[in-house]
Design a protein around this motif. Structure first.
Motif, PDB file in Angstrom:
ATOM      1  N   ASP A   1       0.834  -1.205   0.000  1.00 40.94           N
ATOM      2  CA  ASP A   1       0.000   0.000   0.000  1.00 40.94           C
ATOM      3  C   ASP A   1       0.869   1.255   0.000  1.00 40.94           C
ATOM      4  N   PHE A   2       1.930   1.240   0.824  1.00 40.94           N
ATOM      5  CA  PHE A   2       2.837   2.384   0.877  1.00 40.94           C
ATOM      6  C   PHE A   2       3.557   2.558  -0.461  1.00 40.94           C
ATOM      7  N   LYS A   3       3.973   1.449  -1.052  1.00 39.60           N
ATOM      8  CA  LYS A   3       4.626   1.493  -2.360  1.00 39.60           C
ATOM      9  C   LYS A   3       3.688   2.111  -3.398  1.00 39.60           C
ATOM     10  N   ASN A   4       2.421   1.747  -3.365  1.00 37.68           N
ATOM     11  CA  ASN A   4       1.447   2.303  -4.304  1.00 37.68           C
ATOM     12  C   ASN A   4       1.225   3.798  -4.058  1.00 37.68           C
ATOM     13  N   GLU A   5       1.309   4.216  -2.797  1.00 36.62           N
ATOM     14  CA  GLU A   5       1.197   5.650  -2.484  1.00 36.62           C
ATOM     15  C   GLU A   5       2.332   6.436  -3.129  1.00 36.62           C
ATOM     16  N   ILE A   6       3.549   5.880  -3.047  1.00 39.40           N
ATOM     17  CA  ILE A   6       4.705   6.529  -3.672  1.00 39.40           C
ATOM     18  C   ILE A   6       4.470   6.682  -5.172  1.00 39.40           C
ATOM     19  N   ILE A   7       4.024   5.601  -5.807  1.00 38.29           N
ATOM     20  CA  ILE A   7       3.764   5.627  -7.248  1.00 38.29           C
ATOM     21  C   ILE A   7       2.688   6.652  -7.580  1.00 38.29           C
ATOM     22  N   ASN A   8       1.657   6.711  -6.749  1.00 37.95           N
ATOM     23  CA  ASN A   8       0.571   7.657  -6.973  1.00 37.95           C
ATOM     24  C   ASN A   8       1.053   9.101  -6.881  1.00 37.95           C
ATOM     25  N   HIS A   9       1.887   9.391  -5.877  1.00 33.95           N
ATOM     26  CA  HIS A   9       2.431  10.750  -5.729  1.00 33.95           C
ATOM     27  C   HIS A   9       3.286  11.125  -6.937  1.00 33.95           C
ATOM     28  N   LEU A  10       4.082  10.182  -7.428  1.00 34.92           N
ATOM     29  CA  LEU A  10       4.906  10.450  -8.611  1.00 34.92           C
ATOM     30  C   LEU A  10       4.026  10.699  -9.837  1.00 34.92           C
ATOM     31  N   SER A  11       2.909   9.994  -9.925  1.00 32.99           N
ATOM     32  CA  SER A  11       1.983  10.162 -11.050  1.00 32.99           C
ATOM     33  C   SER A  11       1.379  11.550 -11.077  1.00 32.99           C
ATOM     34  N   GLN A  12       1.245  12.164  -9.904  1.00 35.53           N
ATOM     35  CA  GLN A  12       0.621  13.485  -9.804  1.00 35.53           C
ATOM     36  C   GLN A  12       1.607  14.628 -10.003  1.00 35.53           C
ATOM     37  N   GLU A  13       2.916  14.325  -9.947  1.00 39.43           N
ATOM     38  CA  GLU A  13       3.913  15.380 -10.101  1.00 39.43           C
ATOM     39  C   GLU A  13       4.075  15.766 -11.571  1.00 39.43           C
ATOM     40  N   LYS A  14       4.425  17.039 -11.790  1.00 41.33           N
ATOM     41  CA  LYS A  14       4.788  17.481 -13.140  1.00 41.33           C
ATOM     42  C   LYS A  14       6.253  17.121 -13.344  1.00 41.33           C
ATOM     43  N   LEU A  15       6.494  16.129 -14.164  1.00 42.37           N
ATOM     44  CA  LEU A  15       7.851  15.640 -14.392  1.00 42.37           C
ATOM     45  C   LEU A  15       8.258  15.907 -15.840  1.00 42.37           C
ATOM     46  N   GLY A  16       9.530  16.151 -16.040  1.00 45.05           N
ATOM     47  CA  GLY A  16      10.005  16.649 -17.323  1.00 45.05           C
ATOM     48  C   GLY A  16      10.067  18.167 -17.232  1.00 45.05           C
ATOM     49  N   ASN A  17      11.133  18.756 -17.748  1.00 45.63           N
ATOM     50  CA  ASN A  17      11.332  20.195 -17.560  1.00 45.63           C
ATOM     51  C   ASN A  17      11.963  20.845 -18.784  1.00 45.63           C
ATOM     52  N   GLU A  18      11.412  20.566 -19.944  1.00 49.43           N
ATOM     53  CA  GLU A  18      11.965  21.127 -21.175  1.00 49.43           C
ATOM     54  C   GLU A  18      11.980  22.652 -21.159  1.00 49.43           C
ATOM     55  N   ASP A  19      11.101  23.272 -20.343  1.00 48.01           N
ATOM     56  CA  ASP A  19      11.052  24.735 -20.318  1.00 48.01           C
ATOM     57  C   ASP A  19      12.275  25.368 -19.643  1.00 48.01           C
ATOM     58  N   GLU A  20      13.156  24.546 -19.038  1.00 44.71           N
ATOM     59  CA  GLU A  20      14.403  25.096 -18.492  1.00 44.71           C
ATOM     60  C   GLU A  20      15.259  25.723 -19.585  1.00 44.71           C
ATOM     61  N   ILE A  21      15.038  25.304 -20.834  1.00 43.35           N
ATOM     62  CA  ILE A  21      15.800  25.868 -21.944  1.00 43.35           C
ATOM     63  C   ILE A  21      15.565  27.371 -22.067  1.00 43.35           C
ATOM     64  N   LEU A  22      14.414  27.855 -21.602  1.00 37.05           N
ATOM     65  CA  LEU A  22      14.118  29.290 -21.673  1.00 37.05           C
ATOM     66  C   LEU A  22      15.087  30.092 -20.804  1.00 37.05           C
ATOM     67  N   LYS A  23      15.502  29.527 -19.676  1.00 36.42           N
ATOM     68  CA  LYS A  23      16.487  30.197 -18.827  1.00 36.42           C
ATOM     69  C   LYS A  23      17.825  30.307 -19.542  1.00 36.42           C
ATOM     70  N   PHE A  24      18.167  29.281 -20.302  1.00 37.95           N
ATOM     71  CA  PHE A  24      19.400  29.308 -21.071  1.00 37.95           C
ATOM     72  C   PHE A  24      19.349  30.394 -22.128  1.00 37.95           C
ATOM     73  N   TYR A  25      18.229  30.493 -22.853  1.00 34.84           N
ATOM     74  CA  TYR A  25      18.083  31.548 -23.849  1.00 34.84           C
ATOM     75  C   TYR A  25      18.242  32.926 -23.220  1.00 34.84           C
ATOM     76  N   GLN A  26      17.636  33.098 -22.036  1.00 34.79           N
ATOM     77  CA  GLN A  26      17.709  34.396 -21.365  1.00 34.79           C
ATOM     78  C   GLN A  26      19.144  34.786 -21.049  1.00 34.79           C
ATOM     79  N   LEU A  27      19.929  33.825 -20.562  1.00 31.14           N
ATOM     80  CA  LEU A  27      21.323  34.110 -20.230  1.00 31.14           C
ATOM     81  C   LEU A  27      22.125  34.447 -21.484  1.00 31.14           C
ATOM     82  N   ILE A  28      21.849  33.756 -22.575  1.00 31.00           N
ATOM     83  CA  ILE A  28      22.561  34.021 -23.826  1.00 31.00           C
ATOM     84  C   ILE A  28      22.303  35.450 -24.295  1.00 31.00           C
ATOM     85  N   HIS A  29      21.093  35.931 -24.091  1.00 28.83           N
ATOM     86  CA  HIS A  29      20.692  37.248 -24.642  1.00 28.83           C
ATOM     87  C   HIS A  29      20.967  38.396 -23.682  1.00 28.83           C
ATOM     88  N   GLU A  30      21.257  38.117 -22.436  1.00 27.79           N
ATOM     89  CA  GLU A  30      21.518  39.199 -21.481  1.00 27.79           C
ATOM     90  C   GLU A  30      22.773  39.967 -21.860  1.00 27.79           C
TER      91      GLU A  30
END
Length: 397
Positions: free
Chosen positions: A368-397
């Motif tokens: 049950d605890f293991k399934n809770e962990i899996i459930n919490h991970l399922s609800q998280e926003k995972l993947g962060n491709e938008d971090e590239i926007l910070k890189f663009y900002q630094l390049i242009h500063e």
């Protein structure tokens, strides 16, 4: 007009920084940026994953000769009439013998090593050294660019390097990126005179790509029985402290828990770990799988992802395990709590085998605890491709 970028990294061998580098380039907007890559050695498991729009610059012939066995290298340079490079090759070896560790060696030998690389010709809007130490030294000494940006993926203090030497080169950079706010704080403490240069851009992970790779067909490796399959993905090196993982497995086996540990990767501690496994007589319970070009189906099929590191910057392998919704046990390295919420998205153990074994046993026995962990991970926003926007900002500063 497109911005012209030069990236420098020693190779694209299996490693977290190398993987994040490939992810960054795959996220890059090639309608706005031209990207060139200089590799010390044109090799590595991640080389085929570079986008086709990236131009790989020719490798240095002199460095290729330098990389030959010592006597053959010196003889080849001498035969070519390059007595200066033959001397630098000798001085490199002598300096290397004085270094207290690999990191200091990389520092004190750079003044000789840099002579084996040509100065990169071109007008770059930004030159980016994507790995601490040599990549950053390279863009400082061998590249002309409107701005120079360094990248640090780990806690420099844990590398036990010469901070005075490092600061001399970091001062030459316009901006320095690291992979977590925790590391920004540490670097600002280590180098207070240049604290305004440090920025955080997290390692980029694509949830879409990782899930696609995880669903690719692969020959079954895990046995079809009641084994609790534990997996580690990474380099088999000192900082991963895999002796803790093996000792923890031994404790679980003594409790009659039918577990097996799979180690995906290579490294200079492999033989030592294999010897340890044999001495403990648990050879059938620890499987060395070597480098896997696509480890994600294995991670997806495993029961638990384990990481016993002494230190991490921000682990890509760990973020990928979260994307695949794997129950996770990690040790309490300095950035652990930035990646795992203890008891919610995984378990954080003390830096010893007993604590690691107890956390694994908790997930083994409490479904049950293991399934809770899996459930919490399922609800998280995972993947962060938008971090590239910070890189663009630094390049242009």
């Amino acid at each position: 007009m497109k911005k012209k970028l030069l990236f420098v990294i020693p190779s694209l061998a299996l490693g977290g920084a190398e993987k994040s580098f490939v992810n960054l380039l795959n996220a890059l907007d090639f309608e706005k940026y031209d990207a060139e890559v200089f590799l010390f050695v044109k090799s590595g498991e991640f080389l085929p994953l570079l986008p086709k729009q990236v131009k790989i610059l020719p490798i240095s012939e002199d460095f290729a000769t330098f990389s030959l066995p010592f006597l053959k290298s010196v003889f080849t340079f001498s035969k070519k009439g390059r007595l200066d490079l033959a001397l630098y090759r000798l001085l490199f070896v002598l300096a290397n013998t004085r270094a207290r560790n690999a990191s200091v060696s990389e520092q004190i030998t750079w003044k000789y090593l840099k002579n084996f690389f040509p100065k990169i010709q071109g007008n770059y809007d930004a030159a980016i050294g994507y790995l601490e130490k040599s990549s950053n030294y390279f863009i400082s000494d061998r590249v002309s660019a409107s701005q120079k940006i360094g990248w640090i993926h780990t806690d420099l203090k844990a590398l036990d390097l010469d901070f005075a030497f490092e600061e001399k080169y970091l001062k030459k950079l316009d901006k320095i990126i690291t992979v977590s706010e925790n590391l920004v704080d540490k670097l600002q403490t280590y180098f207070p005179k240049i604290k305004e240069k440090f920025y955080c851009i997290e390692n980029i992970n694509s949830a879409k790509i990782i899930n696609e790779l995880a669903n690719q067909p692969q020959e079954a490796i895990f046995e079809e029985d009641e084994v609790f399959n534990i997996i580690f993905v990474g380099r088999l090196v000192k900082e991963k402290a895999l002796h803790i993982a093996i000792e923890a497995l031994e404790l679980l086996l003594k409790k009659n828990i039918n577990a097996r540990l799979y180690l995906v990767g290579e490294g200079n501690k492999k033989l030592e770990l294999q010897k340890m496994v044999q001495e403990k007589n648990i050879g059938e319970k620890v499987v060395f799988l070597g480098v896997q070009s696509n480890p994600y189906p294995l991670v997806k099929a495993a029961d638990l992802f384990l990481m016993t590191s002494v230190f991490e910057g921000k682990s890509i392998a760990l973020e990928e395990a979260k994307i695949l919704k794997k129950p996770i046990v990690i040790t309490d390295f300095s950035t652990a709590s930035e990646q795992i919420t203890d008891g919610k998205t995984g378990l954080i153990a003390e830096m010893n085998a007993l604590s690691v074994a107890e956390k694994i046993e908790k997930l083994y026995r409490d479904q049950d605890f293991k399934n809770e962990i899996i459930n919490h991970l399922s609800q998280e926003k995972l993947g962060n491709e938008d971090e590239i926007l910070k890189f663009y900002q630094l390049i242009h500063e």
